[in-house]
Scaffold this motif. Sequence first.
Motif, mmCIF file in Angstrom:
data_model
loop_
_atom_site.group_PDB
_atom_site.id
_atom_site.type_symbol
_atom_site.label_atom_id
_atom_site.label_comp_id
_atom_site.label_asym_id
_atom_site.label_seq_id
_atom_site.Cartn_x
_atom_site.Cartn_y
_atom_site.Cartn_z
ATOM 1 N N SER A 226 0.833 -1.223 0.000
ATOM 2 C CA SER A 226 0.000 0.000 0.000
ATOM 3 C C SER A 226 0.858 1.260 0.000
ATOM 4 C CB SER A 226 -0.925 0.015 1.222
ATOM 5 O OG SER A 226 -1.785 -1.090 1.171
ATOM 6 N N GLU A 229 2.161 1.835 -3.464
ATOM 7 C CA GLU A 229 1.088 2.302 -4.348
ATOM 8 C C GLU A 229 0.722 3.758 -4.048
ATOM 9 O OE1 GLU A 229 -1.766 -0.764 -3.577
ATOM 10 O OE2 GLU A 229 -0.772 -2.199 -4.927
ATOM 11 N N ALA A 230 0.771 4.136 -2.767
ATOM 12 C CA ALA A 230 0.482 5.525 -2.378
ATOM 13 C C ALA A 230 1.520 6.470 -2.992
ATOM 14 C CB ALA A 230 0.483 5.653 -0.855
ATOM 15 N N ARG A 233 0.786 6.989 -6.660
ATOM 16 C CA ARG A 233 -0.351 7.916 -6.871
ATOM 17 C C ARG A 233 0.084 9.370 -6.717
ATOM 18 N NH1 ARG A 233 -3.164 3.823 -4.138
ATOM 19 N NH2 ARG A 233 -3.020 4.926 -2.153
ATOM 20 N N LEU A 234 0.933 9.648 -5.743
ATOM 21 C CA LEU A 234 1.424 11.025 -5.541
ATOM 22 C C LEU A 234 2.263 11.487 -6.734
ATOM 23 C CD1 LEU A 234 2.369 10.784 -1.752
ATOM 24 C CD2 LEU A 234 0.614 12.285 -2.734
ATOM 25 N N GLN A 236 2.023 10.354 -9.798
ATOM 26 C CA GLN A 236 1.171 10.438 -10.994
ATOM 27 C C GLN A 236 0.455 11.786 -11.130
ATOM 28 O OE1 GLN A 236 -1.203 6.929 -10.318
ATOM 29 N NE2 GLN A 236 -0.112 5.742 -11.881
ATOM 30 N N GLN A 237 0.316 12.530 -10.024
ATOM 31 C CA GLN A 237 -0.325 13.839 -10.107
ATOM 32 C C GLN A 237 0.468 14.777 -11.027
ATOM 33 O OE1 GLN A 237 -0.856 15.184 -6.049
ATOM 34 N NE2 GLN A 237 -2.053 13.362 -5.505
ATOM 35 N N ASN A 243 3.644 4.305 -14.045
ATOM 36 C CA ASN A 243 2.670 3.250 -13.714
ATOM 37 C C ASN A 243 3.007 2.507 -12.436
ATOM 38 O OD1 ASN A 243 0.939 3.489 -16.025
ATOM 39 N ND2 ASN A 243 2.649 2.702 -17.240
ATOM 40 N N SER A 244 4.277 2.503 -12.073
ATOM 41 C CA SER A 244 4.723 1.801 -10.860
ATOM 42 C C SER A 244 6.061 2.405 -10.452
ATOM 43 C CB SER A 244 4.896 0.311 -11.147
ATOM 44 O OG SER A 244 5.997 0.126 -12.016
#
Length: 384
Positions: A226, A229-230, A233-234, A236-237, A243-244
């Motif tokens: 997790s 993944e968090a 996501r940060l 990707q902004q 993607n990873s």
Amino acid sequence: MISKEKISTRYKELFDSDATHIVRSPGRINIIGEHTDYNEGFVLPTAIDKAIYVAVSRRSDNMIRLYAEDFQTFYETPLSAIHPTMEGWPNYVLGVVNQLVERRLPVSGFNLYIDGDVPLGAGLSSSAALECATGFALNVLFDLELDRVDIAKIGQLAEHTYAGVQCGIMDQFASAMSKAGHVLRLDCRDLSFLYKPLELGDYTILLLNTNVKHSLASTAYNDRRSACEAAVRLIQQKHAEVNSLRDATVTMLEELVLPVDADAFVKSRFIIEENERVEQVCVALENGDLETMGELMYRAHEGLSKEYDVSCPELDFLVDYVRQFPEILGARMMGGGFGGCTINLVHKRFEDLLIDRMKPVYEEKFGLELTAIKVVPSAGTSLL
């Protein structure tokens, strides 16, 4: 000692029929590249000379009847009613069957016997070995025409759906695909792989099993996943193409993750650096530079212990203790963490001396037995 004859005899006793096929699927070690697999990174595993053995034959009905030698227990269910069970061990077989049914492949009732010499709970992936052995055996039994990569993927999905562990692909891939005397440099994103010769000369690989499994393991595994993944996501902004963590850089982490989530930053940085270590070990192996390989193993352990935070006092003690010996080029914890084994690169002439020195010291400190497991890099799943 497990042999084809011994398995055949036992199968006949239990099922009153002859086994049609016997399959051997090995456990695995991972030289370096820990927790990178579920982050679409790189790993460097190989199979070992310890394996799970599965014997199978068809039935005339749609019953599935299983027997596990380790537990001295039968489990049976109609094919139409398979579901995850609280008993645990059948799930690794049933999960594979479920994947075959989902693919609408022509499977019917069968008897299946399980034995093995992969030490359970040592982090050598006995579960992946069982999944691959089952997939390989049913593939041959029912002429399903699956290839080895299919069998590895089916094993991984069985673990996700029936065993409840969101594992990466490394364990199943290493069990199914390994080649004797080599490591697999596996790209966990697209499953492309290269065989790299594992030429250790005067050195050998020794596993030291802590014989401990802290209950943190499964929750912590999901927590680490997790956190990674968090971080993605940060990032990707600002960088939609990421993607990873495989696509991320430490600079991105410093700019976009560190100010928001310090824990995700530290764990994600470890993953990026661990991917780099896989590449560096590959170069070291090509150059016959075992000293550099050993140093990278020690550095990986520091990261796993202090940054990714998946070690435990027993593992840390074993790695710290061997650093004093020049005959040991490198060591680290191996596997998910919180127990299991350390992997050690040891001079052959020192292997037994090391075991004799460490056993009493470890046992006095922790009140636990220290088990030494000598392993030889070996070939993947095969029909006996």
